[in-house]
Design an enzyme around this catalytic site. Structure first.
Site, short mmCIF file in Angstrom:
data_model
loop_
_atom_site.label_atom_id
_atom_site.label_comp_id
_atom_site.label_asym_id
_atom_site.label_seq_id
_atom_site.Cartn_x
_atom_site.Cartn_y
_atom_site.Cartn_z
N ASP A 75 0.84 -1.20 0.00
CA ASP A 75 0.00 0.00 0.00
C ASP A 75 0.88 1.25 0.00
OD1 ASP A 75 0.76 -0.98 2.47
OD2 ASP A 75 -1.18 -0.73 3.43
N HIS A 102 3.85 2.88 5.53
CA HIS A 102 3.72 2.40 4.16
C HIS A 102 4.97 2.67 3.33
CE1 HIS A 102 -1.01 2.44 4.29
NE2 HIS A 102 -0.45 1.73 5.26
N GLU A 134 -5.61 3.50 3.60
CA GLU A 134 -6.04 4.13 4.85
C GLU A 134 -7.50 4.60 4.79
OE1 GLU A 134 -4.52 4.02 7.53
OE2 GLU A 134 -2.42 3.66 7.02
N HIS A 161 2.30 -6.01 7.00
CA HIS A 161 2.11 -4.73 7.69
C HIS A 161 3.22 -4.61 8.72
CE1 HIS A 161 0.43 -1.18 9.45
NE2 HIS A 161 -0.61 -1.23 8.64
N HIS A 355 0.31 5.02 13.41
CA HIS A 355 -0.50 6.23 13.29
C HIS A 355 -0.03 7.34 14.23
CE1 HIS A 355 -4.22 4.41 11.07
NE2 HIS A 355 -3.11 3.76 10.78
#
Length: 383
Positions: A75, A102, A134, A161, A355
C-alpha cells in the site's frame, strides 16, 4: 540497475517518507515508484498503470515455468498526521505523514521486485502497489474495477504490515484472523425541538440518544459469544444548541470491529434491531448508516498460512513470532475474501505506535523482511 542493496533501499525509503500523500492523491509517490521500477531489468517484467485507478501500479514478472501466479501487495498512501519525528528526511507535505509505515511496505516490495527482475522466478509474480488503503477502500476498488482478471488474476495473495511492537526484522503471523474488520456507524435521530419548559410539546432526541447508547452497549455483552471478540465504540455525539431548548436532532458516530465477517454482520443486524426499537418506543425517526467499504477482517487462508508459518519457523536467520489478532483495520481483508492468501507482520522495533506522529521504524527491518519474504516465495514456488 542491478538488485537493490541495503544502502539504496534505505535511501528509497527516506525519499518516499518525504513525499507522503493521502488516498487517491498519490501522484508524486506513483511517479517515484514508476521511475524506480522502470530502472530494473525489463526482460520478463510487464508494467501496467490502470487507467481506472491511475495512482496504482501493477507489475507482472513472467515465470520461466509458471504453474500459478503469486501476488504481493504494497500500500502506498499516507495519513493526515503532522510529523513530529524531527528526522532530516521528515515529510515535506504539511499535515501528511507515513505514520503507518507504508514507506517501509513500498521499499520492501521494490526490493523483492528488484531481485526477481534479475532472477527470473519459476512461477509468475504479480506486484500490486495499491493506493487508498487508509481510506477509500483501494483494494475493493481495484477488485471491483476488474483489475485482477486474465493474466493479472492471482492464485494467491500476500502482503505485510509493519509492527513497531515486534523486534526489527522479525516476522509475525497467526492462523485465522490477523486484523479485525471495521464498519463506520452513523446514526441520526430526528424528533421535534421545543422549549425546555414544555417537553410535552416536543420530542427530545437527547433522551432517546441516551437510551440508544445504553442499549447499544449491551450488544457485545449480551449478543456476542464471550469467547469471540467484537467492539462497538461510539466516539462522537452531537445534540442541541442551548441549555433551555429541547433538541430536535442528534447524531452519533462510532465504529464496529469484529474478527470475522460473520460476526460483523451479526453486530450490524443487532444494531439495526436496537435502532428500530428506539424509533418505535420514542416515536421519532432513527436513520442508521453502516459503511464497511473494503475493510473486512483479514482472515488468513488456513492451508497457506500453515505453509507460511512452517517455512518462517524453520528458515535460517528468520525470527518468527506467533502473534495475537489485532482490532485495527486493514483493507487487505477484502482481497483475502476474494483470493486465498496470507497477511503477516514485519517487526520494525519502535517505541511509538502505528498512526503516531513520532513513528520511526528501524530501517534494518527492510533487508531482513526482503530476505525472509523472498525465501518464502521461492519455497512456495516449489511446494
Amino acid at each position: 540497475m542491478a538488485e537493490l542493496n541495503e544502502e539504496q533501499l534505505i535511501k528509497i525509503r527516506r525519499d518516499l517518507h518525504e513525499i507522503p500523500e493521502l488516498a487517491l492523491e498519490e501522484k508524486e509517490t506513483h511517479n517515484y515508484l514508476l521511475e524506480i521500477i522502470e530502472s530494473f531489468k525489463q526482460d520478463f517484467l510487464e508494467i501496467r498503470v490502470p487507467r481506472e485507478l491511475p495512482t496504482a501500479i501493477m507489475v507482472l514478472v513472467e515465470g520461466n515455468n509458471p504453474q500459478k501466479t503469486l501476488a504481493y501487495r504494497a500500500d502506498i498512501d499516507a495519513l493526515p498526521v503532522e510529523e513530529k519525528t524531527g528526522l532530516p528526511f521528515s515529510s515535506k507535505h504539511p499535515g501528511v505523514m507515513h505514520a503507518c509505515g507504508h514507506d517501509i511496505h513500498m521499499t520492501v516490495a521494490l526490493g523483492l521486485l528488484s531481485y526477481f527482475s534479475e532472477n527470473q522466478p519459476k512461477d509468475n509474480l504479480l506486484f500490486f502497489f495499491q493506493p487508498a488503503e487508509e481510506s477509500q477502500s483501494g483494494g475493493k476498488r481495484a477488485y471491483e474495477l476488474g483489475l485482477f482478471k486474465g493474466k493479472w488474476c492471482p492464485d494467491e495473495f500476500y502482503g505485510l504490515h509493519d509492527n513497531p511492537e515486534l523486534p526489527a526484522g522479525s516476522i509475525g503471523c497467526r492462523m485465522g484472523t490477523l486484523f479485525a474488520g471495521t464498519t463506520e456507524v452513523n446514526i441520526d435521530l430526528i424528533g421535534k425541538g421545543g422549549h425546555a419548559a414544555f417537553p410535552q410539546d416536543a420530542n427530545d432526541t437527547v433522551v432517546a440518544t441516551a437510551s440508544l447508547i445504553m442499549q447499544i452497549q449491551t450488544i457485545i455483552s449480551r449478543s456476542i459469544d464471550p469467547i469471540q471478540s467484537g467492539v462497538i465504540t461510539l466516539g462522537k455525539v452531537e445534540a442541541g444548541t442551548i441549555r433551555n431548548v429541547i433538541a430536535g436532532r442528534s447524531r452519533i458516530e462510532g465504529t464496529i470491529r469484529g474478527l470475522t465477517q460473520e460476526m460483523i454482520l451479526k453486530i450490524d443486524q443487532r444494531l439495526k434491531d436496537v435502532c428500530e426499537g428506539i424509533e418505535k418506543s420514542f416515536n421519532l425517526k432513527v436513520n442508521l448508516e453502516l459503511n464497511q467499504g473494503g475493510y473486512w477482517p483479514v482472515e488468513n487462508n488456513p492451508e497457506l498460512t500453515k505453509r507460511f508459518i512452517t517455512y518462517m519457523k524453520n528458515a535460517k536467520d528468520v525470527n518468527f513470532i506467533e502473534t495475537k489478532p489485532a482490532m485495527t483495520g486493514e483493507d487487505f481483508g477484502f482481497l483475502l475474501a476474494k483470493f486465498p492468501g496470507v497477511m503477516f507482520w514485519l517487526g520494525v522495533g519502535d517505541d511509538s505506535q502505528l498512526h503516531s506522529a513520532t513513528l520511526t521504524p528501524d530501517e534494518s527491518s527492510i533487508q531482513s523482511g526482503i530476505d525472509a519474504i523472498k525465501g518464502f516465495l521461492i519455497y512456495r514456488m516449489e511446494a
